[in-house]
Design an enzyme around this catalytic site. Structure first.
Site, PDB file in Angstrom:
ATOM      1  N   GLU A  64       7.679 -22.015   0.131  1.00 43.42           N
ATOM      2  CA  GLU A  64       9.058 -21.636   0.425  1.00 43.42           C
ATOM      3  C   GLU A  64       9.125 -20.145   0.740  1.00 43.42           C
ATOM      4  OE1 GLU A  64      11.119 -23.849   0.879  1.00 43.42           O
ATOM      5  OE2 GLU A  64      11.109 -25.436  -0.622  1.00 43.42           O
ATOM      6  N   HIS A  75       9.649 -22.943   5.777  1.00 42.22           N
ATOM      7  CA  HIS A  75       8.492 -23.257   4.928  1.00 42.22           C
ATOM      8  C   HIS A  75       7.457 -24.080   5.692  1.00 42.22           C
ATOM      9  CE1 HIS A  75      10.792 -27.050   3.528  1.00 42.22           C
ATOM     10  NE2 HIS A  75       9.701 -27.514   4.109  1.00 42.22           N
ATOM     11  N   ASP A 112      14.110 -23.684   6.515  1.00 41.40           N
ATOM     12  CA  ASP A 112      14.030 -22.307   6.008  1.00 41.40           C
ATOM     13  C   ASP A 112      12.699 -21.645   6.350  1.00 41.40           C
ATOM     14  OD1 ASP A 112      12.296 -23.699   4.375  1.00 41.40           O
ATOM     15  OD2 ASP A 112      13.323 -23.264   2.500  1.00 41.40           O
ATOM     16  N   ASP A 126       0.410 -31.307   0.582  1.00 38.96           N
ATOM     17  CA  ASP A 126       1.192 -31.023  -0.625  1.00 38.96           C
ATOM     18  C   ASP A 126       1.548 -32.311  -1.357  1.00 38.96           C
ATOM     19  OD1 ASP A 126       2.856 -31.828   1.457  1.00 38.96           O
ATOM     20  OD2 ASP A 126       3.970 -29.958   1.538  1.00 38.96           O
TER      21      ASP A 126
HETATM   22  C1  F6R Z   1       5.328 -32.093   4.330  1.00 35.10           C
HETATM   23  C2  F6R Z   1       5.532 -30.661   4.309  1.00 35.10           C
HETATM   24  C3  F6R Z   1       6.813 -30.014   4.713  1.00 35.10           C
HETATM   25  C4  F6R Z   1       7.449 -30.649   5.944  1.00 35.10           C
HETATM   26  C5  F6R Z   1       8.742 -29.937   6.294  1.00 35.10           C
HETATM   27  C6  F6R Z   1       9.419 -30.551   7.504  1.00 35.10           C
HETATM   28  O1  F6R Z   1       4.027 -32.415   3.908  1.00 35.10           O
HETATM   29  O2  F6R Z   1       4.653 -29.994   3.929  1.00 35.10           O
HETATM   30  O3  F6R Z   1       6.560 -28.660   4.979  1.00 35.10           O
HETATM   31  O4  F6R Z   1       6.549 -30.585   7.006  1.00 35.10           O
HETATM   32  O5  F6R Z   1       9.603 -29.972   5.211  1.00 35.10           O
HETATM   33  O6  F6R Z   1       9.793 -31.860   7.200  1.00 35.10           O
HETATM   34  P1  F6R Z   1      10.265 -32.865   8.340  1.00 35.10           P
HETATM   35  O7  F6R Z   1       9.114 -33.059   9.242  1.00 35.10           O
HETATM   36  O8  F6R Z   1      10.639 -34.114   7.624  1.00 35.10           O
HETATM   37  O9  F6R Z   1      11.419 -32.204   9.019  1.00 35.10           O
END
Ligand code: F6R
Length: 270
Positions: A152, A147, A145, A68
């Protein structure tokens, strides 16, 4: 369902990922890696970099696709995922940067109002992944959440790469990367869809800490629902979920997952 591996800490999780991916690259030198940003995969990238170095694994043909990207910040912004993937993966692993792509590469700070360009970028990215033969191993983190990528809650489980609005909770969670100022966190992103993610040959989701426990329990033991996008992993034939004790704390069937992993023949890998 996914295989659940409960580990002591991020280092142990990283070692499991690193071993699997290094072996993949030895068998397939032009392997295609799906790359996530955030804090969860960092130990895994470090472990992989160590193995590549110690075992002299040739990564010059390895290709990569990021999950992303934020919209509205330029590619060279230190928090763009283009820059982050270069800093945390491409450089430490010694990959060829020309073989690593992010979904915002064609946009480079394009404003949200540039609808035509932005709308074309998602399908073009999915076509590029397909042309590369698909992603061999997609590493994933999970949001509090539920995602994955920036899909989301409420995201279509069949979605392709496209523009999404970031949930307020995600912007709050990610403000730590933007001087703790939520106003600096972009409101929109371009993300691989759940449908895109499900096309990868192997999914490896990493989660650590009690803050992820609820999302992990819903992902593994809840129903498949667009309101916990990570629960779509239940539909994938080869998904591995590697978590620490704290992230596993709300799972009902921990003893079973441990039993299965303990008795797994080594040759099966993950
Ligand atoms: C990042 C991504 C997000 C993260 C998620 C968890 O490329 O796609 O889905 O993997 O927000 O973030 P962390 O690992 O920082 O807790």
């Amino acid at each position: 369902m996914a295989e659940v591996i409960i580990v002591k800490d991020q280092e142990e999780a990283g070692a499991v990922y690193g071993r699997a991916v290094a072996d993949l690259i030895k068998a397939k030198p032009d392997a295609v890696l799906g790359l996530a940003t955030g804090s969860s995969p960092l130990a895994a990238y470090r472990a992989l970099a160590r193995i590549i170095h110690d075992e002299h694994v040739d990564v010059s043909h390895v290709r990569g696709f990021a999950l992303d990207e934020y919209l509205g910040i330029p590619l060279d912004h230190p928090q763009s995922y283009h820059s982050t993937i270069r800093r945390t993966v491409v450089e430490p692993l010694g990959m060829d940067p020309n073989l690593v792509y992010a979904p915002g590469d064609l946009l480079d700070g394009a404003p949200l109002s540039d609808g035509k360009r932005i709308a074309q970028a998602g399908p073009a990215y999915d076509r590029a992944i397909e042309k590369a033969g698909g992603i061999d191993v997609q590493i994933l983190g999970i949001g509090t959440d539920g995602h994955v990528g920036f899909n989301e809650p409420g995201s279509s489980l069949a979605s392709g790469t496209r523009v999404k609005t970031l949930a307020e909770q995600t912007r709050i969670d990610n403000a730590r990367f933007f001087d703790d100022d939520i106003d600096k966190v972009p409101t929109h992103c371009i993300t691989q869809g759940i449908g895109t993610i499900l096309k990868a040959h192997h999914l490896v989701l990493l989660a650590f800490g009690s803050g992820k426990a609820k999302a992990v329990a819903e992902t593994v033991e809840g129903g498949v629902s667009a309101f916990c996008p990570a629960s779509a992993l239940q539909l994938h034939p080869h998904a591995t979920i590697i978590i620490d004790e704290a992230a596993a704390s709300r799972l009902c069937h921990k003893a079973y997952y441990r039993y299965v992993y303990l008795h797994k023949p080594q040759w099966q890998g993950i």
